[in-house]
Design a protein around this motif. Sequence first.
Motif, mmCIF file in Angstrom:
data_model
loop_
_atom_site.group_PDB
_atom_site.id
_atom_site.type_symbol
_atom_site.label_atom_id
_atom_site.label_comp_id
_atom_site.label_asym_id
_atom_site.label_seq_id
_atom_site.Cartn_x
_atom_site.Cartn_y
_atom_site.Cartn_z
ATOM 1 N N TYR A 106 0.825 -1.220 -0.150
ATOM 2 C CA TYR A 106 -0.033 0.038 -0.019
ATOM 3 C C TYR A 106 0.904 1.231 0.117
ATOM 4 O O TYR A 106 0.458 2.350 -0.585
ATOM 5 N N THR A 160 -1.042 -1.084 9.272
ATOM 6 C CA THR A 160 -1.624 -1.701 8.378
ATOM 7 C C THR A 160 -1.936 -3.395 9.273
ATOM 8 O O THR A 160 -3.128 -4.072 9.337
ATOM 9 N N SER A 163 -7.886 -1.045 3.888
ATOM 10 C CA SER A 163 -6.945 -0.867 2.684
ATOM 11 C C SER A 163 -7.076 0.358 1.981
ATOM 12 O O SER A 163 -5.870 1.204 1.690
#
Length: 250
Positions: free
Chosen positions: A20, A83, A108
């Motif tokens: 990400y 995350t 996300s």
Amino acid sequence: MEWFIGIVFFIYGLIFGSFYNVVGLRVPINNFLSQRNSYCYTCKRKLSWSELIPVVSYIIQKGKCKGCGDSISIIYPVVELATGLLFTATYLFFGLSFQTIFGLLLVSMIVIVTVSDITYQKIPNKILLFFLPLFLIIKAFFLDTNWTSSIVGAALAFLLIGLIIYITKGGMGIGDLKFFSLFGLLFGWQLFLLLFLLSTLYGAVINGILLALGKVTRKTKVPFGPYIGASAVTVLYFGKFILHWYLSSF
């Protein structure tokens, strides 16, 4: 068994968090597919596998590139760790369910948008449009959804944030409007109002602290996307509880 599954979610969160970071940094500048391999943004050197281990590589290298010695942004390990923790929290809150899938997608998107907004002060349409159909499919076929509340929430968010943009003449951006509107659609109008209040609270408190520490000035343009995202995570985990507590107090 639950702790083992939680660890698996954490590890996958670390791995996806690393990915990400790349998405959030490359998509806004249309560079996502032009370079397949990860590289140092300063010396352009291709990174080896040992430099790509989430969090661990940053610690071992003491936050510096092996090639040029330039400092690596702290945002990389922070996003990876965050995350991982959020993936684990989502599983612990909702178990193995479609709500967990919804939560993982939400986390996300928020992580990617946060990286992008902090780095470029942009909330890319490509990211929101990628996740939108996934959310709609899950809500339509696997979750109990009040579509009237969702549509009202999206419209309310659009009108309210649009009015704020008009009155403040740029106090918020169009990206913030789209981000808020998406959450209005996903959460419904009641939880959107809670999300909006929390985002302004988070923004006021954190900006106040940064101002007191001299990290920003009153003229500094601070990205609001991270506060919206943090509020959305709060609503995902605690929104219904907070709303029930508030309504039952009358």
